[in-house]
Design a protein around this motif. Structure first.
Motif, PDB file in Angstrom:
ATOM      1  N   PHE A 170     -12.107  -6.126  -1.725  1.00  0.00           N
ATOM      2  CA  PHE A 170     -12.603  -4.757  -1.509  1.00  0.00           C
ATOM      3  C   PHE A 170     -11.503  -3.911  -0.883  1.00  0.00           C
ATOM      4  N   MET A 171     -11.109  -2.851  -1.551  1.00  0.00           N
ATOM      5  CA  MET A 171     -10.084  -1.944  -1.026  1.00  0.00           C
ATOM      6  C   MET A 171     -10.465  -0.508  -1.348  1.00  0.00           C
ATOM      7  N   TRP A 172      -9.760   0.409  -0.673  1.00  0.00           N
ATOM      8  CA  TRP A 172      -9.933   1.809  -1.035  1.00  0.00           C
ATOM      9  C   TRP A 172      -9.468   2.015  -2.471  1.00  0.00           C
ATOM     10  N   THR A 173      -9.772   3.160  -3.017  1.00  0.00           N
ATOM     11  CA  THR A 173      -9.475   3.441  -4.416  1.00  0.00           C
ATOM     12  C   THR A 173      -7.977   3.601  -4.651  1.00  0.00           C
ATOM     13  N   GLU A 174      -7.582   3.728  -5.917  1.00  0.00           N
ATOM     14  CA  GLU A 174      -6.175   3.870  -6.305  1.00  0.00           C
ATOM     15  C   GLU A 174      -5.503   4.996  -5.526  1.00  0.00           C
ATOM     16  N   GLY A 175      -4.258   4.740  -5.122  1.00  0.00           N
ATOM     17  CA  GLY A 175      -3.500   5.740  -4.375  1.00  0.00           C
ATOM     18  C   GLY A 175      -3.483   5.502  -2.884  1.00  0.00           C
ATOM     19  N   CYS A 176      -4.358   4.632  -2.393  1.00  0.00           N
ATOM     20  CA  CYS A 176      -4.389   4.311  -0.968  1.00  0.00           C
ATOM     21  C   CYS A 176      -3.159   3.475  -0.611  1.00  0.00           C
ATOM     22  N   PRO A 177      -2.375   3.867   0.400  1.00  0.00           N
ATOM     23  CA  PRO A 177      -1.169   3.096   0.758  1.00  0.00           C
ATOM     24  C   PRO A 177      -1.497   1.687   1.249  1.00  0.00           C
ATOM     25  N   TYR A 178      -2.683   1.479   1.844  1.00  0.00           N
ATOM     26  CA  TYR A 178      -3.058   0.141   2.290  1.00  0.00           C
ATOM     27  C   TYR A 178      -3.340  -0.760   1.084  1.00  0.00           C
ATOM     28  N   ARG A 179      -3.964  -0.211   0.082  1.00  0.00           N
ATOM     29  CA  ARG A 179      -4.174  -0.963  -1.166  1.00  0.00           C
ATOM     30  C   ARG A 179      -2.828  -1.296  -1.806  1.00  0.00           C
ATOM     31  N   ALA A 180      -1.900  -0.327  -1.812  1.00  0.00           N
ATOM     32  CA  ALA A 180      -0.574  -0.562  -2.380  1.00  0.00           C
ATOM     33  C   ALA A 180       0.158  -1.671  -1.628  1.00  0.00           C
ATOM     34  N   ALA A 181      -0.034  -1.736  -0.301  1.00  0.00           N
ATOM     35  CA  ALA A 181       0.606  -2.786   0.501  1.00  0.00           C
ATOM     36  C   ALA A 181       0.087  -4.168   0.102  1.00  0.00           C
ATOM     37  N   LEU A 182      -1.221  -4.273  -0.142  1.00  0.00           N
ATOM     38  CA  LEU A 182      -1.793  -5.558  -0.558  1.00  0.00           C
ATOM     39  C   LEU A 182      -1.296  -5.931  -1.952  1.00  0.00           C
ATOM     40  N   GLU A 183      -1.241  -4.958  -2.858  1.00  0.00           N
ATOM     41  CA  GLU A 183      -0.752  -5.218  -4.212  1.00  0.00           C
ATOM     42  C   GLU A 183       0.701  -5.704  -4.184  1.00  0.00           C
ATOM     43  N   ALA A 184       1.516  -5.073  -3.311  1.00  0.00           N
ATOM     44  CA  ALA A 184       2.924  -5.479  -3.199  1.00  0.00           C
ATOM     45  C   ALA A 184       3.041  -6.905  -2.659  1.00  0.00           C
ATOM     46  N   TRP A 185       2.176  -7.268  -1.710  1.00  0.00           N
ATOM     47  CA  TRP A 185       2.186  -8.615  -1.128  1.00  0.00           C
ATOM     48  C   TRP A 185       1.814  -9.646  -2.188  1.00  0.00           C
ATOM     49  N   LEU A 186       0.835  -9.330  -3.011  1.00  0.00           N
ATOM     50  CA  LEU A 186       0.418 -10.243  -4.077  1.00  0.00           C
ATOM     51  C   LEU A 186       1.524 -10.398  -5.126  1.00  0.00           C
TER      52      LEU A 186
END
Length: 275
Positions: A170-186
């Motif tokens: 569960f993450m905020w929608t596209e464009g959220c920097p916190y979501r981007a951080a998780l995507e980068a970690w994965l």
């Protein structure tokens, strides 16, 4: 009439003409004319009261922008939800103690919408996350937001990215920097996992607490819910902290309430780099 003419440095006929023009505009008599004397009508009494209020407000406006005057009036601040939930309450309490005549209005939203509102003068400033440059806006780096991966206690240990495979995220929608951080970690492990977009941290926390999945949230937000026995937090060295910044319009050079808020931000947070 003669005394008024002397005070206004004009002839009495000019004042008589202006009064008649005003009465025509208002479509109501303001004075009763009895010989050489004038007496206010009921409409004139009402109009005088409003005129005095207008003049008083003009004087107040002049005083409020004087360099010695304390900040006053409205201050419209925008913030992403994580900041509004965790960082702003204490700041606003301090600000209100320092400047009780300022009426603060808080708006939450996505970083893009908030910055657009600042650029369009709908907001006086906004706190958003991420390394962002936005046309016409000044920015002040205020704090780094550390991140923590949260999961239900029933899920067991999460030791690496692979442990998130087949987990609901569960993450905020596209464009959220916190979501981007998780995507980068994965991506460090060549993983691209589906995520459910939810635009509410309260809902995200509720889903994780119910055992439905995991999420990456600001550590300051997690600390507010740390008392919940149903949630655990996991720190990972390669999950980057996120810079949070305050933005304001570069063309609005003089705004006492906003400038006082910026001063408070600089006092509260050690990183004070302005761009």
């Amino acid at each position: 009439m003669a005394q008024a003419a002397t005070k206004l440095h004009c002839v009495p006929s000019n004042i008589t003409t202006r009064i008649k023009q005003l009465e025509q505009e208002l479509k109501a008599p303001l004075f009763l004319r009895e010989g050489k004397t004038l007496k206010l009508t009921a409409s004139g009494e009402i109009f005088l009261e409003y005129s005095q209020k207008i003049l008083a407000l003009c004087d107040e406006a002049k005083r409020s922008i004087h360099h010695d005057a304390a900040p006053s009036g409205p201050l419209r601040i925008g913030a992403i939800e994580s900041s509004a939930t965790t960082r702003l309450p204490r700041l606003l309490a301090q600000y209100h103690q320092l400047y009780p005549d300022v009426s603060v209005q808080i708006t939450t939203g996505t970083w893009k919408q908030l910055l657009q509102d600042v650029a369009q003068h709908k907001l006086d400033g906004a706190i958003v996350a991420g390394q962002i440059n936005f046309p016409l806006l000044h920015q002040l780096e205020i704090y780094q937001e550390n991140m923590v991966l949260i999961a239900p206690t029933s899920m067991g240990e999460i030791r690496c990215q692979e442990d998130l495979i087949d987990k609901e995220i569960f993450m905020w929608t596209e464009g959220c920097p916190y979501r981007a951080a998780l995507e980068a970690w994965l991506k460090l492990k060549h993983l691209s996992l589906p995520m459910t977009g939810i635009a509410s941290y309260a809902t995200i926390i509720g889903c994780v607490s119910a055992g439905s999945g995991v999420s990456l949230v600001p550590k300051s937000l997690y600390e507010q819910y740390q008392g919940l026995s149903s949630i655990r937090g996991f720190d990972f060295a390669h999950l980057s902290s996120i810079q949070n910044q305050f933005f304001w319009h570069q063309n609005v050079q003089y705004h006492k309430a906003r400038d006082a808020f910026i001063t408070l931000l600089k006092t509260e947070f050690s990183n004070k780099k302005i761009a």
